[in-house]
Design a protein around this motif. Structure first.
Motif, short mmCIF file in Angstrom:
data_model
loop_
_atom_site.label_atom_id
_atom_site.label_comp_id
_atom_site.label_asym_id
_atom_site.label_seq_id
_atom_site.Cartn_x
_atom_site.Cartn_y
_atom_site.Cartn_z
N GLY A 62 36.24 96.50 92.95
CA GLY A 62 37.47 96.06 93.59
C GLY A 62 38.67 96.20 92.67
N THR A 63 39.83 95.75 93.17
CA THR A 63 41.08 95.92 92.43
C THR A 63 41.80 94.58 92.29
OG1 THR A 63 42.13 96.52 94.53
CG2 THR A 63 41.41 98.33 93.10
N PRO A 64 41.34 93.72 91.38
CA PRO A 64 41.98 92.41 91.23
C PRO A 64 43.31 92.49 90.48
CG PRO A 64 40.22 92.66 89.62
CD PRO A 64 40.17 93.88 90.51
N LEU A 65 44.22 91.61 90.89
CA LEU A 65 45.49 91.41 90.21
C LEU A 65 45.61 89.90 89.97
CD1 LEU A 65 48.33 92.45 89.31
CD2 LEU A 65 49.09 92.09 91.67
N VAL A 66 45.57 89.51 88.71
CA VAL A 66 45.50 88.09 88.37
C VAL A 66 46.90 87.50 88.23
CG1 VAL A 66 44.79 86.41 86.61
CG2 VAL A 66 43.24 88.27 87.26
N LYS A 67 47.12 86.37 88.91
CA LYS A 67 48.35 85.60 88.77
C LYS A 67 47.95 84.23 88.21
CE LYS A 67 52.22 83.62 91.37
NZ LYS A 67 51.98 82.25 90.88
N LEU A 81 41.48 90.85 79.69
CA LEU A 81 41.90 91.31 81.01
C LEU A 81 42.38 92.76 80.97
CD1 LEU A 81 43.89 88.16 82.21
CD2 LEU A 81 41.55 88.79 82.83
N ARG A 82 43.14 93.09 79.95
CA ARG A 82 43.64 94.47 79.83
C ARG A 82 42.49 95.43 79.55
NH1 ARG A 82 48.88 92.56 76.26
NH2 ARG A 82 50.23 92.08 78.05
N ASP A 87 46.23 94.94 85.53
CA ASP A 87 47.67 94.73 85.39
C ASP A 87 47.88 93.25 85.08
OD1 ASP A 87 50.37 94.21 85.80
OD2 ASP A 87 50.50 95.31 87.69
N THR A 88 48.46 92.93 83.93
CA THR A 88 48.64 91.53 83.52
C THR A 88 50.10 91.07 83.64
OG1 THR A 88 48.89 92.19 81.20
CG2 THR A 88 46.67 91.59 81.94
N SER A 89 50.88 91.79 84.42
CA SER A 89 52.31 91.45 84.51
C SER A 89 52.55 90.11 85.18
CB SER A 89 53.06 92.56 85.27
OG SER A 89 52.55 92.71 86.59
N LEU A 90 51.55 89.58 85.91
CA LEU A 90 51.72 88.29 86.58
C LEU A 90 51.05 87.14 85.81
CD1 LEU A 90 51.11 89.32 90.31
CD2 LEU A 90 53.25 89.27 89.02
N VAL A 91 50.63 87.42 84.58
CA VAL A 91 50.06 86.37 83.73
C VAL A 91 51.17 85.81 82.86
CG1 VAL A 91 48.35 85.80 81.96
CG2 VAL A 91 47.79 87.48 83.74
N HIS A 92 51.53 84.57 83.13
CA HIS A 92 52.62 83.90 82.41
C HIS A 92 52.09 83.29 81.12
CE1 HIS A 92 56.12 81.43 81.63
NE2 HIS A 92 55.39 80.33 81.70
N VAL A 93 52.78 83.51 80.01
CA VAL A 93 52.43 82.88 78.74
C VAL A 93 53.38 81.70 78.53
CG1 VAL A 93 52.18 83.15 76.25
CG2 VAL A 93 51.57 85.04 77.78
N ALA A 94 52.85 80.49 78.65
CA ALA A 94 53.66 79.27 78.57
C ALA A 94 53.85 78.88 77.11
CB ALA A 94 52.98 78.15 79.33
#
Length: 302
Positions: A62-67, A81-82, A87-94
């Motif tokens: 499949g093609t997961p996109l993690v938020k 993940l990479r 694609d990790t563009s939706l992974v926020h680093v707090a």
């Protein structure tokens, strides 16, 4: 086309108690509970619902996109993940936070006691659901409360169908909030305990829910498999015997990753659940939430 996975990324510290909690906890003394469990083994694993679901979905093809959100200690998880090609563009680093942490004790009956520090997960709402990533399907798995509400609203507005999987975060929502979340979802996935709690809070039943706008309700039953409710009718999808029972951590997430794969392929819901049962049986025979062998060969069995 991507499957958006909204949920937690966490580090799991997993321990095993070589006994039964029921033998150590005296029911008549719970008002002054003070117990200590000797745990000879300890491991640290990559976990969190979003990470675990993405692992299974990706390895099925499949093609997961993690938020999700990571803390400043999450570099290794981001690299993981990479390394899967995500694609990790939706992974926020707090900033100034730790990544969510779960400390899990399992006994010989596979009962679990978990302490959970949400950390960066509480800031998961900092990233919005994008409308330009080719997302055709999504899941809202356990996450920060504000993020779960926001994700549901944004997915609904974008007309992206999603699975609502409240999991251990279900107690955060009262009946009105649950009615809103369920009203925006296309499917619900819960274990049997969560199903009872959700139905009590919403004053409904799985039969009634499946007779609403929902395309299906999946209630997992552990080794017994799962119930699939559609249009007021229940079908039991039998469980798959596991080669060994080693660690239940992440079994529900493994099933949900398979469920999403099937939904992405537009399979009937019963077939999606059958694949989920098979992957869950593989998962329980391996330690951690992201170490079970998953491959396209599994698809031939369903």
């Amino acid at each position: 086309m991507s499957v958006l996975i909204c949920g937690s990324l966490a580090f799991d510290t997993i321990t095993s108690f070589p006994g039964r909690f029921a033998q150590q906890i005296l029911p008549e003394q719970v008002h002054i509970l003070n117990v200590s469990f000797l745990v000879p083994t300890l491991r640290r694993e990559f976990g969190g619902c979003a990470g675990n679901i993405a692992y299974t979905l990706k390895h099925l093809g499949g093609t997961p996109l993690v938020k999700a959100a990571l803390g400043t200690d999450g570099n290794d998880y981001m690299a993981r993940l990479r390394g899967w090609g995500l694609d990790t563009s939706l992974v926020h680093v707090a900033p100034d936070t730790y990544t969510a942490q779960a400390i899990i004790i399992s006994d010989t009956d596979n009962n679990q006691i978990t302490a959970f520090h949400p950390g960066a997960m509480q800031q998961a709402h900092a990233v919005s659901v994008p409308g330009d990533k080719g997302i055709t399907l999504a899941i809202i798995a356990p996450d920060g409360r504000e993020a779960m509400l926001q994700n549901a609203q944004q997915l609904h507005e974008l007309r992206i169908p999603f699975v609502f999987d409240p999991g251990q975060q279900l107690p955060m929502f009262d009946g009105d909030a649950l009615r809103s979340l369920v009203g925006q979802a296309s499917w619900i996935a819960l274990n049997d305990y969560e199903a009872k709690m959700l139905c009590e809070r919403m004053d409904t039943t799985p039969e009634a829910l499946s007779n609403s706008h929902l395309r299906g309700v999946v209630v997992t039953l552990g080794a017994q498999g799962c119930e699939v409710w559609q249009q007021g009718r229940k079908q039991l999808v039998p469980g798959v015997p596991a080669s060994a029972v080693v660690d239940p951590t992440g079994c529900g997430d493994a099933l949900r990753g398979a469920l999403l794969y099937g939904l992405q392929q537009q399979w009937p819901l019963e077939r999606c659940a059958a694949l989920g049962n098979r992957v869950g049986a593989l998962k329980i025979a391996h330690r951690g939430g992201q170490n079970h062998p998953v491959g396209p060969g599994l698809l031939a069995a369903v």
